[in-house]
Write a protein that holds these residues in place. Structure first.
Motif, short mmCIF file in Angstrom:
data_model
loop_
_atom_site.label_atom_id
_atom_site.label_comp_id
_atom_site.label_asym_id
_atom_site.label_seq_id
_atom_site.Cartn_x
_atom_site.Cartn_y
_atom_site.Cartn_z
N SER A 44 64.56 60.80 106.80
CA SER A 44 65.35 61.57 105.85
C SER A 44 64.96 61.24 104.41
O SER A 44 65.18 62.04 103.50
CB SER A 44 66.85 61.34 106.07
OG SER A 44 67.22 60.00 105.78
N HIS A 45 64.38 60.07 104.21
CA HIS A 45 63.87 59.71 102.88
C HIS A 45 62.78 60.69 102.47
O HIS A 45 62.74 61.15 101.33
CB HIS A 45 63.34 58.27 102.92
CG HIS A 45 63.05 57.71 101.56
ND1 HIS A 45 62.24 56.60 101.37
CD2 HIS A 45 63.44 58.08 100.31
CE1 HIS A 45 62.18 56.31 100.09
NE2 HIS A 45 62.88 57.21 99.43
N GLN A 75 70.87 52.57 101.60
CA GLN A 75 69.91 53.16 100.68
C GLN A 75 69.42 52.12 99.68
O GLN A 75 69.53 52.27 98.47
CB GLN A 75 70.50 54.38 99.97
CG GLN A 75 70.86 55.50 100.94
CD GLN A 75 71.35 56.76 100.23
OE1 GLN A 75 71.56 56.77 99.02
NE2 GLN A 75 71.53 57.83 100.99
N PHE A 115 64.39 64.17 101.64
CA PHE A 115 65.22 64.32 100.45
C PHE A 115 64.60 63.78 99.16
O PHE A 115 65.04 64.16 98.08
CB PHE A 115 66.58 63.64 100.68
CG PHE A 115 67.44 64.36 101.69
CD1 PHE A 115 68.13 65.51 101.34
CD2 PHE A 115 67.52 63.91 102.99
CE1 PHE A 115 68.90 66.18 102.28
CE2 PHE A 115 68.29 64.57 103.93
CZ PHE A 115 68.99 65.71 103.58
N GLN A 116 63.60 62.90 99.26
CA GLN A 116 63.07 62.31 98.04
C GLN A 116 61.55 62.33 97.92
O GLN A 116 61.02 62.24 96.81
CB GLN A 116 63.55 60.86 97.90
CG GLN A 116 65.02 60.71 97.54
CD GLN A 116 65.32 59.31 97.03
OE1 GLN A 116 64.53 58.38 97.18
NE2 GLN A 116 66.48 59.15 96.42
N TYR A 125 68.17 65.22 112.60
CA TYR A 125 67.04 65.03 111.70
C TYR A 125 66.10 66.22 111.77
O TYR A 125 65.72 66.65 112.87
CB TYR A 125 66.27 63.75 112.06
CG TYR A 125 67.06 62.49 111.82
CD1 TYR A 125 67.07 61.89 110.56
CD2 TYR A 125 67.81 61.92 112.84
CE1 TYR A 125 67.80 60.75 110.32
CE2 TYR A 125 68.55 60.77 112.61
CZ TYR A 125 68.55 60.19 111.36
OH TYR A 125 69.28 59.06 111.13
N LYS A 149 69.67 58.94 104.65
CA LYS A 149 70.86 59.74 104.40
C LYS A 149 71.97 59.28 105.35
O LYS A 149 71.84 59.38 106.56
CB LYS A 149 70.55 61.22 104.62
CG LYS A 149 71.69 62.15 104.23
CD LYS A 149 71.27 63.61 104.38
CE LYS A 149 72.39 64.55 103.92
NZ LYS A 149 73.56 64.51 104.79
N GLY A 150 73.03 58.77 104.78
CA GLY A 150 74.14 58.28 105.58
C GLY A 150 73.98 56.84 106.03
O GLY A 150 74.84 56.31 106.73
N TRP A 184 65.88 53.40 103.23
CA TRP A 184 66.60 54.47 102.53
C TRP A 184 66.82 55.58 103.54
O TRP A 184 65.88 56.15 104.08
CB TRP A 184 65.78 55.01 101.35
CG TRP A 184 66.59 55.88 100.43
CD1 TRP A 184 67.08 55.54 99.20
CD2 TRP A 184 67.01 57.24 100.65
NE1 TRP A 184 67.78 56.58 98.65
CE2 TRP A 184 67.75 57.65 99.52
CE3 TRP A 184 66.83 58.15 101.69
CZ2 TRP A 184 68.31 58.92 99.41
CZ3 TRP A 184 67.41 59.42 101.59
CH2 TRP A 184 68.14 59.79 100.46
#
Length: 411
Positions: A321-322, A296, A325-326, A364, A292-293, A290
């Motif tokens: 980035s997972h 996922q 963002f999550q 990042y 970003k960009g 997963w």
């Protein structure tokens, strides 16, 4: 097709401009035709080889070793020359000024030629630093394995896991390997850590499963008494090559997954396992990629089914980035996350405790090393292998060792 022609023309114009300005520095400091000839010939050979590799490489092959090598040489000569250009372009502005000044007072610009020679020497001297660094990075830096050790304290860590050690490796990228002796050294270095648990956080290959064929016997010697577990990275899905049919892509994807048990790793596909010690346990959670960009595919909720919020949890997810963002603010409380993916862009400057910089930090937020927010940690491993650029400059291949420690709860 016309769009690609325009791109090629623009690229050629930029290359010519860079080479033209860089050559002015050589012209300023020497009239030796041999030195000038070597400068020009080396550029022609590298650009010619680059065009040749592009021509002979099938469009669906992805980044072959030959393409990576010639791209590395392109960067090795272009980045230093960009430094030279910065000096010489500025000098050209002075030359315009010199010309205008000569109309007013011909004798007032006699020292400008000396200034040009001086600036050319400085430009070439500065350019030699990245040039030498890139050469070292290609020849030796990509095998300059470093063991980074961290001790992390958690109040809710089960007592039995106090002192429990984890080895994390990431981004093997076996399709880039060319030197078995050097890779064997890296594998032996991993085993020398003698930790309890071994975790691999994705990107086993560049694109295709058969890239691991020559390395299975080597990597299956990795050992850890409490098991070896892995997750997938974005490159493991085969998204960066052209497949004849969708079925061929699916077949390769299954073959990539099948490699993991061949080297003794249990692949976690949006699932979890409990690691037990002395009657206590911690939850190891592994998700598919997963990012970003990027792909996922990962499903964190599915992977965490039947895991209690009160369990101590280690999450394996390839892309940091997972976490950003999550994960990091999730009330389910993933105490420790392990990622990779960025490679620290394989180039930068790191002076422990004083200074860190890499172009990766502009992409990042968590780009290399250990980070903490909301009382939770993420470690972004810089990667075992390399990809795209066939070397490492200042950002070395990494083996991470994390020791878990039991903290005392505050009153």
């Amino acid at each position: 097709m016309s769009r690609w022609i325009i791109v090629i023309i623009i690229f050629s114009v930029i290359i010519f401009a860079v080479e033209f300005y860089a050559f002015q520095a050589i012209k300023a400091i020497t009239k030796n035709k041999i030195i000038r000839g070597i400068w020009i010939l080396s550029a022609i050979v590298i650009y010619g080889y680059f065009i040749y590799v592009l021509y002979v490489t099938p469009s669906g092959a992805g980044q072959t070793n030959a393409f990576q090598l010639v791209s590395g040489f392109m960067l090795t000569i272009l980045i230093p020359k960009l430094l030279i250009v910065a000096f010489m372009f500025g000098e050209d502005i002075f030359r315009v000024f010199k010309k205008g000044l000569s109309w007013i007072s011909p004798g007032a610009t006699a020292d400008f030629e000396g200034r040009r020679i001086f600036l050319s020497k400085i430009a070439l001297g500065l350019a030699a630093i990245p040039f030498a660094s890139f050469i070292y990075g290609i020849v030796q830096g990509r095998y300059n394995f470093k063991v980074l050790k961290y001790q992390l304290t958690f109040e809710d860590l089960p007592d039995a896991f106090n002192g429990f050690k984890i080895t994390q490796i990431s981004d093997i990228h076996s399709g880039s390997f060319t030197n078995k002796e050097k890779i064997q050294y890296g594998v032996d270095l991993i085993n020398e850590q003698e930790t309890d648990l071994m975790l691999f956080t994705g990107d086993l290959v560049n694109n295709k499963a058969d890239e691991m064929d020559d390395w299975i016997d080597m990597f299956k010697t990795l050992h850890a008494p409490y098991g070896k577990f892995s997750v997938l990275g974005n490159h493991d899905y085969g998204d960066y090559v052209e497949w004849d049919t969708p079925a061929d892509k699916l077949k390769n994807f299954q073959a990539v997954k099948d490699v993991h048990p061949k080297i003794g790793f249990e692949l976690l596909l949006d699932e979890h396992r409990y690691i037990e010690k002395d009657g206590q346990k911690l939850a190891l959670i592994g998700v598919e990629n997963w990012g970003k960009g990027f792909n996922q595919a990962g499903d964190l909720q599915k992977a965490s089914e039947n895991v209690s919020k009160e369990d101590f949890k280690i999450l394996m997810t390839h892309d940091p980035s997972h976490w950003e963002f999550q994960v990091k603010e999730d009330d389910f409380n993933y105490q420790l996350t392990l990622s990779g993916h960025t490679h620290g862009l394989q180039m930068g400057i790191e002076i422990p405790g004083f200074f860190r910089w890499s172009p990766s930090q502009y992409i990042y937020k968590q780009w290399a090393g250990l980070y903490q927010e909301f009382g939770r940690f993420i470690n972004v491993n810089r990667g075992f292998g390399y990809h795209a650029f066939p070397g490492r400059v200042g950002i070395w291949p990494e083996v991470t060792v994390i020791e878990l420690k039991k903290g005392v709860k505050k009153a």
